[in-house]
Design a protein around this motif. Structure first.
Motif, PDB file in Angstrom:
ATOM      1  N   THR A   4       3.899  -1.247   6.056  1.00 32.78           N
ATOM      2  CA  THR A   4       4.221  -0.880   7.627  1.00 32.78           C
ATOM      3  C   THR A   4       2.348  -0.535   8.496  1.00 32.78           C
ATOM      4  N   ARG A   5       2.558  -0.524   9.447  1.00 32.18           N
ATOM      5  CA  ARG A   5       1.073  -0.542   9.955  1.00 32.18           C
ATOM      6  C   ARG A   5       0.500   1.212   9.336  1.00 32.18           C
ATOM      7  N   LEU A   6       0.870   1.401   9.192  1.00 36.68           N
ATOM      8  CA  LEU A   6       0.472   2.937   8.320  1.00 36.68           C
ATOM      9  C   LEU A   6       0.388   2.161   7.026  1.00 36.68           C
ATOM     10  N   ASN A   7       0.499   1.737   6.335  1.00 37.31           N
ATOM     11  CA  ASN A   7       0.273   1.707   5.263  1.00 37.31           C
ATOM     12  C   ASN A   7      -1.070   0.574   5.195  1.00 37.31           C
ATOM     13  N   LEU A   8      -0.851  -0.479   5.946  1.00 38.72           N
ATOM     14  CA  LEU A   8      -1.841  -1.832   6.275  1.00 38.72           C
ATOM     15  C   LEU A   8      -3.356  -0.398   6.737  1.00 38.72           C
ATOM     16  N   LEU A   9      -2.985   0.472   7.620  1.00 37.44           N
ATOM     17  CA  LEU A   9      -4.049   1.140   8.684  1.00 37.44           C
ATOM     18  C   LEU A   9      -4.312   1.692   6.731  1.00 37.44           C
ATOM     19  N   LEU A  10      -4.178   2.467   6.071  1.00 39.93           N
ATOM     20  CA  LEU A  10      -4.300   3.225   5.010  1.00 39.93           C
ATOM     21  C   LEU A  10      -5.205   2.319   4.149  1.00 39.93           C
ATOM     22  N   ASN A  11      -4.434   1.096   3.660  1.00 42.36           N
ATOM     23  CA  ASN A  11      -5.399   0.090   2.220  1.00 42.36           C
ATOM     24  C   ASN A  11      -6.794  -0.680   3.502  1.00 42.36           C
ATOM     25  N   ASN A  12      -6.982  -0.859   4.696  1.00 41.14           N
ATOM     26  CA  ASN A  12      -8.089  -1.435   5.273  1.00 41.14           C
ATOM     27  C   ASN A  12      -9.150  -0.567   4.895  1.00 41.14           C
ATOM     28  N   LEU A  13      -8.269   1.412   5.501  1.00 39.44           N
ATOM     29  CA  LEU A  13      -9.470   1.397   5.602  1.00 39.44           C
ATOM     30  C   LEU A  13     -10.648   2.602   3.935  1.00 39.44           C
ATOM     31  N   SER A  14      -9.405   2.370   3.387  1.00 42.52           N
ATOM     32  CA  SER A  14      -9.697   2.365   1.898  1.00 42.52           C
ATOM     33  C   SER A  14     -10.677   1.573   1.763  1.00 42.52           C
ATOM     34  N   SER A  15     -10.700   0.247   1.430  1.00 43.86           N
ATOM     35  CA  SER A  15     -11.524  -0.704   1.312  1.00 43.86           C
ATOM     36  C   SER A  15     -12.584  -1.165   2.346  1.00 43.86           C
ATOM     37  N   GLN A  16     -12.848  -0.544   3.120  1.00 42.93           N
ATOM     38  CA  GLN A  16     -14.089  -0.652   4.020  1.00 42.93           C
ATOM     39  C   GLN A  16     -15.216   1.119   3.474  1.00 42.93           C
TER      40      GLN A  16
END
Length: 112
Positions: A4-16
């Motif tokens: 989902t968009r929220l899951n992708l956003l959290l994964n991207n934020l975590s990796s950054q």
């Protein structure tokens, strides 16, 4: 999990965030802040709990359970984790070290 968009956003934020703290100076700064915040939190707890003097044994038991819980969590996960979560465990362990160090210093101050 679903992408989902929220899951992708959290994964991207975590990796950054992980990439941001791979720099050694930023990592040292984060660990130093964790150590100092552990010292500050312990001093705040000791002074506020010791104000009345009625709950000293209960507060000591809660603090012991808190530090042992962090030790159990960190050292149980430390051997079976990948490099991604290692930074969080180091920060948590450094917080515990500062917390425990401050409790010893406060005990020496009160004992003298």
């Amino acid at each position: 999990m679903q992408n989902t968009r929220l899951n992708l956003l959290l994964n991207n934020l975590s990796s950054q965030t992980q990439q941001f703290f791979l720099n050694p100076w930023r990592k040292i700064t984060l660990l130093l802040l964790s150590l100092l915040s552990g010292i500050f939190i312990a001093v705040a707890i000791v002074t506020s709990a010791g104000q009345n003097g009625r709950l000293d044994i209960i507060v000591a038991a809660v603090l012991l359970i808190f530090t042992e819980g962090i030790s159990w969590f960190v050292y149980r996960r430390y051997s079976s984790t990948d490099e991604r979560n290692l930074g969080f465990l180091e920060v948590l362990n450094t917080f515990k070290i500062g917390f425990t160090y401050s409790l010893y210093i406060q005990a020496f101050i009160l004992g003298s």
